[in-house]
Write a protein that holds these residues in place. Structure first.
Motif, mmCIF file in Angstrom:
data_model
loop_
_atom_site.group_PDB
_atom_site.id
_atom_site.type_symbol
_atom_site.label_atom_id
_atom_site.label_comp_id
_atom_site.label_asym_id
_atom_site.label_seq_id
_atom_site.Cartn_x
_atom_site.Cartn_y
_atom_site.Cartn_z
ATOM 1 N N SER A 18 58.260 32.347 69.859
ATOM 2 C CA SER A 18 58.662 32.634 68.482
ATOM 3 C C SER A 18 57.477 32.441 67.560
ATOM 4 O O SER A 18 56.557 31.681 67.866
ATOM 5 C CB SER A 18 59.806 31.724 68.030
ATOM 6 O OG SER A 18 61.030 32.157 68.563
ATOM 7 N N VAL A 51 63.275 30.082 57.812
ATOM 8 C CA VAL A 51 62.412 30.821 58.737
ATOM 9 C C VAL A 51 62.148 30.001 59.995
ATOM 10 O O VAL A 51 62.146 30.526 61.120
ATOM 11 C CB VAL A 51 61.087 31.208 58.043
ATOM 12 C CG1 VAL A 51 60.093 31.769 59.054
ATOM 13 C CG2 VAL A 51 61.335 32.230 56.940
ATOM 14 N N GLN A 107 61.349 28.447 53.673
ATOM 15 C CA GLN A 107 60.482 28.086 54.789
ATOM 16 C C GLN A 107 61.293 27.443 55.906
ATOM 17 O O GLN A 107 61.102 27.726 57.098
ATOM 18 C CB GLN A 107 59.416 27.115 54.273
ATOM 19 C CG GLN A 107 58.335 26.778 55.262
ATOM 20 C CD GLN A 107 57.317 27.888 55.379
ATOM 21 O OE1 GLN A 107 57.621 28.938 55.933
ATOM 22 N NE2 GLN A 107 56.135 27.668 54.878
ATOM 23 N N ILE A 155 56.338 31.887 63.345
ATOM 24 C CA ILE A 155 56.548 31.758 61.906
ATOM 25 C C ILE A 155 55.400 32.508 61.251
ATOM 26 O O ILE A 155 54.243 32.089 61.343
ATOM 27 C CB ILE A 155 56.537 30.275 61.468
ATOM 28 C CG1 ILE A 155 57.608 29.481 62.222
ATOM 29 C CG2 ILE A 155 56.744 30.150 59.968
ATOM 30 C CD1 ILE A 155 57.498 27.986 62.024
ATOM 31 N N PHE A 156 55.705 33.624 60.620
ATOM 32 C CA PHE A 156 54.644 34.492 60.115
ATOM 33 C C PHE A 156 53.994 33.896 58.872
ATOM 34 O O PHE A 156 54.526 32.999 58.212
ATOM 35 C CB PHE A 156 55.192 35.890 59.838
ATOM 36 C CG PHE A 156 55.540 36.642 61.095
ATOM 37 C CD1 PHE A 156 54.573 37.328 61.801
ATOM 38 C CD2 PHE A 156 56.830 36.618 61.598
ATOM 39 C CE1 PHE A 156 54.881 37.992 62.967
ATOM 40 C CE2 PHE A 156 57.153 37.275 62.762
ATOM 41 C CZ PHE A 156 56.177 37.974 63.456
ATOM 42 N N GLN A 157 52.821 34.451 58.538
ATOM 43 C CA GLN A 157 51.971 33.878 57.507
ATOM 44 C C GLN A 157 52.648 33.840 56.132
ATOM 45 O O GLN A 157 52.422 32.927 55.364
ATOM 46 C CB GLN A 157 50.665 34.672 57.410
ATOM 47 C CG GLN A 157 49.587 33.972 56.611
ATOM 48 C CD GLN A 157 48.233 34.609 56.826
ATOM 49 O OE1 GLN A 157 48.116 35.745 57.273
ATOM 50 N NE2 GLN A 157 47.185 33.892 56.508
ATOM 51 N N ASP A 158 53.483 34.819 55.837
ATOM 52 C CA ASP A 158 54.160 34.849 54.549
ATOM 53 C C ASP A 158 55.673 34.792 54.768
ATOM 54 O O ASP A 158 56.341 35.820 54.745
ATOM 55 C CB ASP A 158 53.775 36.118 53.777
ATOM 56 C CG ASP A 158 54.320 36.110 52.353
ATOM 57 O OD1 ASP A 158 54.896 35.069 51.958
ATOM 58 O OD2 ASP A 158 54.181 37.119 51.638
ATOM 59 N N PRO A 159 56.214 33.608 54.990
ATOM 60 C CA PRO A 159 57.648 33.503 55.297
ATOM 61 C C PRO A 159 58.543 33.938 54.139
ATOM 62 O O PRO A 159 59.700 34.266 54.333
ATOM 63 C CB PRO A 159 57.836 32.015 55.598
ATOM 64 C CG PRO A 159 56.712 31.346 54.910
ATOM 65 C CD PRO A 159 55.559 32.294 54.956
ATOM 66 N N ASN A 186 65.378 39.016 55.186
ATOM 67 C CA ASN A 186 66.000 40.234 54.651
ATOM 68 C C ASN A 186 66.819 39.866 53.404
ATOM 69 O O ASN A 186 67.751 39.072 53.486
ATOM 70 C CB ASN A 186 66.911 40.854 55.714
ATOM 71 C CG ASN A 186 67.408 42.231 55.320
ATOM 72 O OD1 ASN A 186 67.616 42.514 54.149
ATOM 73 N ND2 ASN A 186 67.596 43.090 56.306
ATOM 74 N N GLN A 240 71.277 36.013 59.461
ATOM 75 C CA GLN A 240 69.947 36.283 60.020
ATOM 76 C C GLN A 240 69.620 35.340 61.172
ATOM 77 O O GLN A 240 68.966 35.727 62.142
ATOM 78 C CB GLN A 240 68.895 36.202 58.912
ATOM 79 C CG GLN A 240 69.045 37.324 57.890
ATOM 80 C CD GLN A 240 67.958 37.324 56.833
ATOM 81 O OE1 GLN A 240 66.787 37.457 57.135
ATOM 82 N NE2 GLN A 240 68.360 37.202 55.575
ATOM 83 N N THR A 277 58.515 36.614 52.573
ATOM 84 C CA THR A 277 58.895 38.023 52.738
ATOM 85 C C THR A 277 59.446 38.300 54.136
ATOM 86 O O THR A 277 59.683 39.456 54.480
ATOM 87 C CB THR A 277 57.684 38.941 52.468
ATOM 88 O OG1 THR A 277 56.631 38.623 53.394
ATOM 89 C CG2 THR A 277 57.167 38.772 51.053
ATOM 90 N N SER A 278 59.636 37.257 54.939
ATOM 91 C CA SER A 278 60.139 37.441 56.305
ATOM 92 C C SER A 278 61.656 37.557 56.363
ATOM 93 O O SER A 278 62.207 37.977 57.373
ATOM 94 C CB SER A 278 59.686 36.273 57.196
ATOM 95 O OG SER A 278 58.285 36.230 57.293
#
Length: 324
Positions: A95, A164, A161, A97-101, A106, A114, A103-104
């Motif tokens: 898994s 996410v 955060q 956790i992307f750099q800009d949570p 919906n 989600q 905008t992760s």
């Protein structure tokens, strides 16, 4: 330690744009054991996020392409998996956790739905069971399960955060990649999020790669540290190796630019110059244009990664010449 859960071997990733080639990652080698936490540290543009995206096999093609190497996860090459196998792996085994949570998430789905979506994708459970597990995940990251039906805009940055992180950990992955998970959070919330990630990691025995610029965060969370520069690992070792015996000039520069609370200092000591253009990397050592110890040999010879003590490796001609 036994067999590593993740082994990256000679990985190279390039991005092709017009007539230029961006050499984002160059001949990278890395290993991670079960339950270990690795801190991946370096300036913006060092190739940290590209490395993480490669592990997930999410490099956009075009313009990006993995031009060489292997990424072995649990004994299987991620780069040879089919799209169906990758969908099964992402979120379940690995898994991120992307750099800009921020905008992760919906904006038109509730946070509970989600989380439940990930659970239903990877587990044979009913909607009701997935909903209960999603509420448990919210509770686990410090959010009341009663907020299952709330939408992302109803949460603060720190709570988004946490949501996410709940999504990333919902299926108990064996490897978690956290790409600057505390970006844009204030110091208090940052400390809470890091403590929560560490607690969940130990509880689930999850291996983790933490990508960050913050050496203080690395000291708090990580077991191993890899210093990355211009798409290469220039120094690697245990936390004590890097923090007490920093050996590469770039690593020393990173520590030298941190204010020391025990000393009365008028000015910081920044690393001179800028990260090299990845479309036109210098010959020899990539750090040579900024290195205070640069010699003529550094401008022509590309050093190898050498072990200077058990488990502590450095990519610098100073140590290569000492051995010779």
């Amino acid at each position: 330690m036994g067999e590593p859960i993740l082994s990256i071997q000679d990985l190279s990733v390039h991005f092709f744009k017009d007539k230029s080639v961006v050499q984002a990652v160059n001949h990278l080698n890395l290993q991670l054991g079960v339950g270990e936490t690795l801190g991946l540290v370096g300036e913006t543009g060092a190739g940290k996020t590209t490395t993480a995206m490669s592990i997930m096999n999410l490099i956009p093609n075009p313009p990006g392409k993995i031009v060489g190497g292997k990424i072995m996860f649990d004994g299987e090459d991620v780069l040879k998996k089919s799209k169906r196998e990758l969908r099964k792996m992402r979120g379940h085994d690995i898994s991120m956790i992307f750099q800009d949570p921020m905008t992760s998430l919906n904006p038109v789905l509730t946070v509970g739905d989600q989380i439940a979506e990930v659970i239903r994708l990877h587990s044979q459970v009913s909607r009701a069971e997935a909903s209960i597990k999603a509420q448990e995940m919210l509770e686990m990251v410090g959010i009341s399960g009663e907020r299952y039906g709330d939408y992302p805009h109803q949460f603060s940055g720190g709570m988004k955060q946490r949501v996410v992180i709940a999504i990333a950990l919902a299926c108990n992955p064996r490897l978690l990649i956290a790409d600057e998970p505390t970006t844009a959070l204030d110091v208090t919330i940052q400390a809470q999020v890091l403590e929560m990630i560490a607690d969940l990691k130990h509880k689930l025995n999850t291996a983790m790669i933490l990508i960050t610029h913050d050496l203080g965060v690395v000291a708090q969370v990580c077991d191993k540290v890899a210093i990355m520069y211009a798409g290469e690992i220039v120094e690697y070792g245990d936390l004590s190796d890097i923090y007490e015996h920093a050996s590469h000039p770039y690593t020393q520069g990173l520590f030298g630019s941190i204010p020391d609370l025990d000393k009365d200092t008028d000015r910081l000591n920044p690393i001179a110059g800028l990260m090299p253009d990845p479309t036109n990397l210098p010959k020899g050592c990539s750090f040579s244009p900024r290195c205070p110890h640069c010699t003529e040999a550094c401008k022509t010879q590309d050093p190898e990664l050498r072990e200077i003590s058990p488990g502590h490796t450095v990519k610098c001609l100073m140590f290569q010449n000492q051995e010779e």
